[in-house]
Each structure stands twice: as C-alpha cells, then as structure tokens.
Enzyme design. Structure first.
Site, mmCIF file in Angstrom:
data_model
loop_
_atom_site.group_PDB
_atom_site.id
_atom_site.type_symbol
_atom_site.label_atom_id
_atom_site.label_comp_id
_atom_site.label_asym_id
_atom_site.label_seq_id
_atom_site.Cartn_x
_atom_site.Cartn_y
_atom_site.Cartn_z
ATOM 1 N N VAL A 1 -6.534 -1.324 10.245
ATOM 2 C CA VAL A 1 -7.608 -0.097 9.471
ATOM 3 C C VAL A 1 -8.952 -0.501 10.307
ATOM 4 C CG1 VAL A 1 -8.600 0.797 7.727
ATOM 5 C CG2 VAL A 1 -6.120 0.254 7.504
ATOM 6 N N ASP B 1 2.833 -0.505 -5.521
ATOM 7 C CA ASP B 1 2.268 0.267 -4.478
ATOM 8 C C ASP B 1 1.743 1.592 -5.176
ATOM 9 O OD1 ASP B 1 0.949 0.186 -1.920
ATOM 10 O OD2 ASP B 1 1.917 2.054 -1.953
ATOM 11 N N LYS C 1 -1.658 3.221 -7.236
ATOM 12 C CA LYS C 1 -2.444 4.369 -6.622
ATOM 13 C C LYS C 1 -2.362 5.445 -7.616
ATOM 14 C CE LYS C 1 -0.626 3.726 -1.876
ATOM 15 N NZ LYS C 1 0.356 3.800 -0.958
HETATM 16 N N1 HSE Z 1 3.004 0.386 2.000
HETATM 17 C C1 HSE Z 1 2.473 1.750 1.808
HETATM 18 C C2 HSE Z 1 3.319 2.790 1.796
HETATM 19 C C3 HSE Z 1 1.222 2.070 2.841
HETATM 20 O O1 HSE Z 1 4.455 2.796 2.205
HETATM 21 O O2 HSE Z 1 2.777 4.135 1.572
HETATM 22 C C4 HSE Z 1 -0.150 2.129 2.216
HETATM 23 O O3 HSE Z 1 -0.341 2.169 0.885
#
Ligand code: HSE
Length: 435
Positions: free
Chosen positions: A15, A204, A208
């Site tokens: 990034v 993950d 979010k």
């Molecule tokens: N590993 C994450 C995904 C990427 O597969 O969406 C960024 O958060």
C-alpha cells in the site's frame, strides 16, 4: 495556506508503494484541487535496501529506519500509517498525535481494537484521524455512509467485505471447486492475508463490520460484540441446494440498528439471487445500505490491492489537507450519539436454511413439521431427495421469518428425534423479500 504539505509514511509495502506512486502520478490533479503541492517527505522502513515496487528516492522520499525521523519532523503535517500490525502502529500513531500531526491509516485491525482511544487522542491534540482504506479497500464506503447518509437513518447494512472468502465461495459455487483448492488459489493470487485464518474464520470481516457499524449507527461497537462464523465448514452440497432454491452463499456482514438496539454479525448466509449482492463475485467487495430516506444503495468495488487501497488512503489525506486549509482539523466526532445496547438473541429474527437427514418412513415428515410448528416456525421452501444412506432422506428447508431463539430451540428438539440421525447444516437467509 501552505504551498507544500509534507507527508510522513510509516511503511513502504504494497500500500505504501502505491501511495508514493499515486501522489507522484497525480501531482497536478492534487495541486489543482488543494491549491498546494503534496509530497511524501520521508518513509519509515525496516530495510532501506530492499527492492520495492516504487523507487522512493527518485520521488524524493527519504527512507529511514528511525520512527522519530518521521514522527518528530516539524515539516511533516500528516502521517500515513500503512505498516500494519497492532502495537507498533498504535504507539506510532499516539506519538504522531502528541506531535500534533494528523493521521491517516489503512489499519482495520488497529481501528477495530483501538478506534476509541485513537479518536480520543486525535481530538485531545486537535488532530484529524481518518481510515477510509481500512474497510473495503478502494470503495469510499466510510465517507459514503458518514457524509452521504448524514441526514438519513441507516437501518441496516449488508456487506461482502472480505475478498478472499468471496473468491473462495464464488469458485465453489460456480466451478464446484473444493474449499481447500479454492483457498489455495486465493493465496496464490495474493488476496488472502499472511495468515488466512483471519479471512476464512471471519475475523477480518468482523473488524470491518465493527468499524462500519460504529460509523453507520454512531454507537461504539467492540469487536467482541460481533458474532462471527467463518466459511471453513461449508460443503459444496449446501451451495448446490442453495442454488436450486434460488440462493447463493456469501460471507455476509450484517449490522442493524433500530434506533435503540444494535446487532452485528458475520456469517456465511444464503442470499437470494434477486438481491444485488448475489452478483458480487470473486474478490470484489460490496456494501448494501438500507437508509430510511435514501432507500437502498450499493457501494461496489475492489476491496484490496495496492492501488485501490492507496487511492482510499490519499482520499483521506486530501480531506485532512482541506480541513487544514479551512482551519477545522480535529473537529471529528469522538463521543458516539448512542450508548451501545446489544439486541438480545430472543429479539433477533431471520429466515433460515436447514439441511438434515431423516428416516424415509410414513409419518416422519408430519412429526418434523409438527415439531417446527410448536416453535411457530413455518416452512417456505422444501426439497427432499433420497440420501446416500439406505432408507434415509435428505431434507432441505427454508423457513419463513422466525425468532433465532425459537429456531435454536427447534434445532435442539429436532436433534433429539430418533427419526433424525443428522442435522447437516444451518444457515441464515438474507435478501429474500421477507428476510
Ligand atoms: N484479506 C482481505 C480480503 C484484504 O481478503 O478482503 C484486505 O482486508
């Protein structure tokens, strides 16, 4: 107004390299919008000699291994944290605020865990703190829900916010590839996190959704408030049955707020093929927002990758610079409007998919349907086929909307029936007209 705004970058990985090259590539556009130049003055790296996607030196960026060179440089106005990890990044950001520098980060793990502390430190130091890239990469979803829905009440969000799992489920559904092979492909293509457990176990996506929920509902949602189920146990059979019944399987982040109580979870769910989220395939992300005034809106795009994520980071840098010019930095909200109240399980409702085996004998189905009837659960769709085991049928049902608590009680009772040797799977259904 400054002629030049200097950025200090923490990390020049995938990034960070994108941030340096996009700023360089779009100097003229940025200068036109902002009335000043933007420059990455220095960047913290572990190894300055490593070969990178971008040659920082030709862009005039000085690489250093000493965080203080970046965090304490009086010429630097904005710190961009893209090094990842939690403790080191947290310390660096807190130091940046103490040094009165604005911070932009792409670090969802950090924001999900320490968002409140970091917002508080930013406000105390009259600094800005933005993290658009932390959720769904290049999709401007945080700005979309905070600015676009500023005068609206967001009732519900449905999100496909993890590209790896969406890629795996798409492959399984459309190419009948096994879970293991699809995961391997996602890793080879570089979508999965270094540790794919965070992707496939749903963590993950949960991070979010905690961030999205906070901003959408202005209530502080902790990571522990998000109920999480990953995609590891999913069998091809359920995708096939789902397909026959008009659904596709997605790892869905769900967040709902009724003005008082909030409910956030991440789980594999069957989504009606009529719902726009069903068409979000491969590694793409999308967030579907239900607003009272705006109605339904979908934000769709690349959820990861160097350039999409870097573009989201720079969009925050642009916001910070505009705030600096107007003299309104540090004016973001800190205190959420609503005290968090989680919706208890007996008040959670949904439609559900259940697959189980039952003895293929007269009267069995009637006993099963009476059992569900006792819990006020009614069937909307039913499939029955002979199973591989002799004298046993495989039954798949989709229920009408019912209470989650009653559904769990019904499953407990179903499990005890002699005529039902096995409950194979249970999923929530989303996107159906009544869901
Ligand atoms: N590993 C994450 C995904 C990427 O597969 O969406 C960024 O958060």
């Amino acid at each position: 107004m400054k002629n030049m705004v200097s950025i200090g970058l923490l990390g020049v990985g995938v990034v960070g390299s994108g941030v340096i090259s996009l700023i360089e590539q779009h100097q003229a556009k940025l200068a036109h919008q902002l009335g000043c130049n933007v420059h990455v003055k220095s960047a913290l790296v572990r190894n300055p000699n490593k070969t990178r996607d971008v040659d920082a030196a030709t862009n005039g960026t000085v690489l250093t291994t000493n965080p203080d060179d970046v965090l304490n440089d009086p010429e630097i106005d904005v710190i961009v944290e893209v090094m990842g990890g939690i403790e080191e990044a947290r310390e660096a950001i807190l130091k940046a605020f103490e040094a009165k520098k604005h911070v932009v980060t792409a670090n969802k793990d950090l924001v999900a865990l320490y968002g409140a502390e970091l917002h508080e430190a930013a406000a105390r130091n009259k600094c800005d703190f933005y993290y658009e890239a932390s959720v769904a990469g290049g999709i401007p979803i945080l700005r979309g829900i905070t600015d676009g829905f500023a005068s609206d009440h967001i009732e519900q969000l449905l999100g496909i916010v993890n590209g790896t799992t969406n890629y795996i489920l798409t492959k399984m559904h459309h190419e009948s590839v096994s879970y293991e092979d699809a995961l391997k492909e996602a890793q080879e293509l570089g979508f999965a996190e270094a540790d794919p457990a965070a992707d496939v176990e749903g963590l993950d996506a949960a991070r979010k959704m905690a961030i999205l929920g906070r901003l959408a509902f202005s209530t502080y949602i902790d990571l522990e408030d998000v109920d999480v189920t990953g995609i590891e146990g999913i069998e091809l059979e359920d995708l096939q049955h789902g397909d026959n019944l008009g659904f596709t399987m997605k790892l869905i982040g769900f967040a709902k707020f009724d003005g008082k109580q909030v409910e956030v979870n991440v789980e594999p769910a069957l989504i009606s093929k009529d719902h726009p989220l069903a068409d979000v395939k491969n590694e793409y992300n999308a967030v579907y927002v239900y607003g009272e005034a705006i109605g339904e809106a979908m934000f769709y795009g690349a959820g990861a990758g160097s350039m999409p994520t870097a573009a989201a980071v720079i969009s925050d840098v642009v916001t910070v610079i505009k705030n600096m010019h107007r003299g309104v930095t540090g004016s973001q909200f800190v205190e959420p409007r609503f005290k968090k109240e989680l919706k208890p399980v007996d008040q959670r409702f949904g439609q559900y998919y259940i697959r189980f085996h039952a003895k293929d004998e007269a009267g069995v189905f009637s006993r099963i349907s009476s059992l569900f009837n006792e819990f006020d659960i009614s069937f909307k769709q039913i499939l029955q086929n002979p199973s591989k085991e002799a004298d046993t049928a495989e039954i798949v049902v989709i229920t009408h909307r019912s209470s989650l608590e009653k559904m769990q009680q019904a499953l407990g009772a179903l499990n005890k029936l002699d005529e039902v040797p096995d409950i194979k799977s249970f999923y929530k259904v989303e996107g159906d007209a009544e869901a």
